[in-house]
Scaffold this active site. Structure first.
Site, short mmCIF file in Angstrom:
data_model
loop_
_atom_site.label_atom_id
_atom_site.label_comp_id
_atom_site.label_asym_id
_atom_site.label_seq_id
_atom_site.Cartn_x
_atom_site.Cartn_y
_atom_site.Cartn_z
N GLU A 45 -69.06 -21.73 -16.17
CA GLU A 45 -68.65 -23.05 -16.94
C GLU A 45 -69.83 -23.46 -17.78
OE1 GLU A 45 -65.81 -24.56 -17.16
OE2 GLU A 45 -65.20 -22.40 -16.44
N CYS A 200 -54.19 -21.38 -29.16
CA CYS A 200 -54.21 -22.53 -29.69
C CYS A 200 -55.64 -23.09 -30.08
CB CYS A 200 -53.86 -23.82 -28.59
SG CYS A 200 -53.24 -25.30 -29.51
N CYS A 207 -49.04 -20.15 -32.95
CA CYS A 207 -47.66 -20.86 -32.25
C CYS A 207 -46.71 -19.83 -32.08
CB CYS A 207 -47.13 -21.75 -33.05
SG CYS A 207 -48.51 -23.07 -33.45
N CYS A 210 -47.36 -18.34 -28.83
CA CYS A 210 -47.75 -19.26 -28.10
C CYS A 210 -46.35 -19.47 -26.57
CB CYS A 210 -48.05 -20.53 -28.19
SG CYS A 210 -48.33 -21.89 -27.12
N CYS A 216 -43.75 -27.85 -27.71
CA CYS A 216 -44.72 -28.36 -28.12
C CYS A 216 -44.50 -29.39 -29.24
CB CYS A 216 -45.74 -27.45 -28.79
SG CYS A 216 -47.11 -27.93 -29.74
S1 SF4 Z 1 -47.15 -24.15 -30.13
FE1 SF4 Z 1 -48.55 -25.93 -29.51
S2 SF4 Z 1 -49.73 -25.48 -27.77
FE2 SF4 Z 1 -48.96 -23.53 -28.66
S3 SF4 Z 1 -50.63 -22.94 -30.24
FE3 SF4 Z 1 -49.12 -24.03 -31.36
S4 SF4 Z 1 -49.97 -25.92 -31.34
FE4 SF4 Z 1 -50.85 -24.98 -29.67
#
Ligand code: SF4
Length: 364
Positions: A45, A200, A207, A210, A216
């Site tokens: 970390e 992200c 996105c 994602c 989102c």
């Molecule tokens: S959908 Fe939202 S959380 Fe996912 S990569 Fe795009 S901006 Fe980031």
């Protein structure tokens, strides 16, 4: 539905989606994911603050080989710790790691502390890092809020305001608490950090791949590139210094240990001065040598808050008859470097200086 409950419902959905995503697409083979002790997670970390996974891995492997447990780290000289950290930057991290290891050896019987308060009280460990260690190594339910998580949550929940501002930070911490699940907290924690690091990302978030794309807020409103609000940066100051490269006939160059506080604290470096005249006086006083100083091409280095421009001053001092203080000075030869921690730009400079071909380029 009250705002708090809405965040909890939405947070639970986010956690579920991330845990599922991580099982399919997450990173499972990182060195600190094997044999997950608090010590191993803690070191990872700290190394991962400000540094990418790919860069950290070889440093982490070398570090663990030499310091397999907290006792080995505590008993090692700081110089050796800084030596293994050389090139990773942000050396306060290494100094704090060493100080914390000594504290664990002396005040906690050599065992990593059990409670959140005791972990967070160790040097170099803040609220988020303490939470990450306890969540990842022991599966305890603590929220985290590092840079990656701030970015994911700001976008997912459409949080306005700079994350560094107190009000926004409090809002993000509350959301992070609401998202952190009671079960599988270690998987969720790794997943949310991985999402911020891989999909992200700050520029060009992916996105379409994602797992949060349907819910989102930033994605639904096309505001991925506006959130989180960028930090207002004051103009970067420029600092100019001189550094003396006193070189003996055998090629060794004089290094001086830097003070603990300040940039490159505790590392070995060329002696630094505000002026060329001060470098000349130092040379005469310390080495009894009155060599001409030759300015070489500047070394430029960007720190977080300012830019540094160093003018190296080369002095051939084969006839010196002084003896530097071994606790503060060392003659350094790139072909036999010894276990000293050097700032990466200074090490690169010395390597160039040692190469006869490169030397001709250095003389502007
Ligand atoms: S959908 Fe939202 S959380 Fe996912 S990569 Fe795009 S901006 Fe980031």
């Amino acid at each position: 539905m009250p705002a708090g409950n809405a965040a909890e419902v939405s947070g639970a959905r986010l956690a579920r989606a991330l845990i599922e995503w991580h099982a399919r697409c997450g990173r499972h083979d990182l060195p600190w994911q094997r044999d997950r002790t608090a010590y191993r997670v803690w070191v990872s970390e700290i190394m991962l603050q400000q540094t990418q996974v790919g860069t950290v891995i070889p440093y982490y492997e070398r570090f663990m080989q030499r310091f397999p447990d907290v006792g080995a780290l505590a008993d090692a000289p700081l110089d050796e710790v800084l030596h293994l950290w050389s090139g990773l930057g942000y050396y306060a991290r290494a100094r704090n790691l060493h100080r914390a290891a000594v504290q664990i050896r002396d005040e906690h019987d050599g065992r990593f502390p059990e409670t959140f308060a005791a972990v967070a009280a160790l040097p170099g460990i803040g609220r988020s890092t303490a939470g990450a260690i306890l969540a990842l190594a022991r599966g305890e339910r603590f929220a985290i809020l590092d840079g990656n998580v701030r970015r994911v949550l700001s976008r997912y929940f459409g949080v306005e305001g700079e994350p560094a501002q107190r009000h926004t930070a409090e809002q993000l911490w509350a959301l992070s608490e609401a998202c952190t699940p009671a079960e599988q907290v270690e998987v969720y924690t790794q997943a949310v950090m991985d999402l911020g690091a891989t999909l992200c990302t700050r520029r060009n978030p992916a996105c379409e791949r994602c797992p949060l794309t349907q819910t989102c807020l930033a994605r639904r409103t096309g505001r991925q590139h506006e959130l989180p609000a960028p930090k207002r940066r004051p103009e970067r100051p420029l600092r100019r210094v001189y550094m003396l490269a006193a070189q003996r006939a055998d090629g060794a160059v004089l290094l001086e240990r830097r003070p603990e506080r300040g940039i490159w604290g505790g590392l070995w470096c060329l002696p630094e001065f505000d002026s060329a005249a001060a470098a000349e006086t130092y040379l005469a006083r310390l080495l009894g040598a009155a060599a001409a100083l030759r300015p070489l091409a500047a070394i430029e280095h960007a720190f977080t808050h300012f830019d540094l421009v160093i003018t190296p001053l080369l002095a051939h001092c084969s006839a010196y008859d002084g003896a530097p203080d071994p606790a503060q000075h060392a003659w350094y030869h790139v072909s036999a470097p010894g276990a000293l921690g050097l700032p990466a730009p200074i090490l690169r400079f010395l390597q160039r200086l040692a190469s006869a071909a490169a030397q001709t380029q250095l003389f502007d």
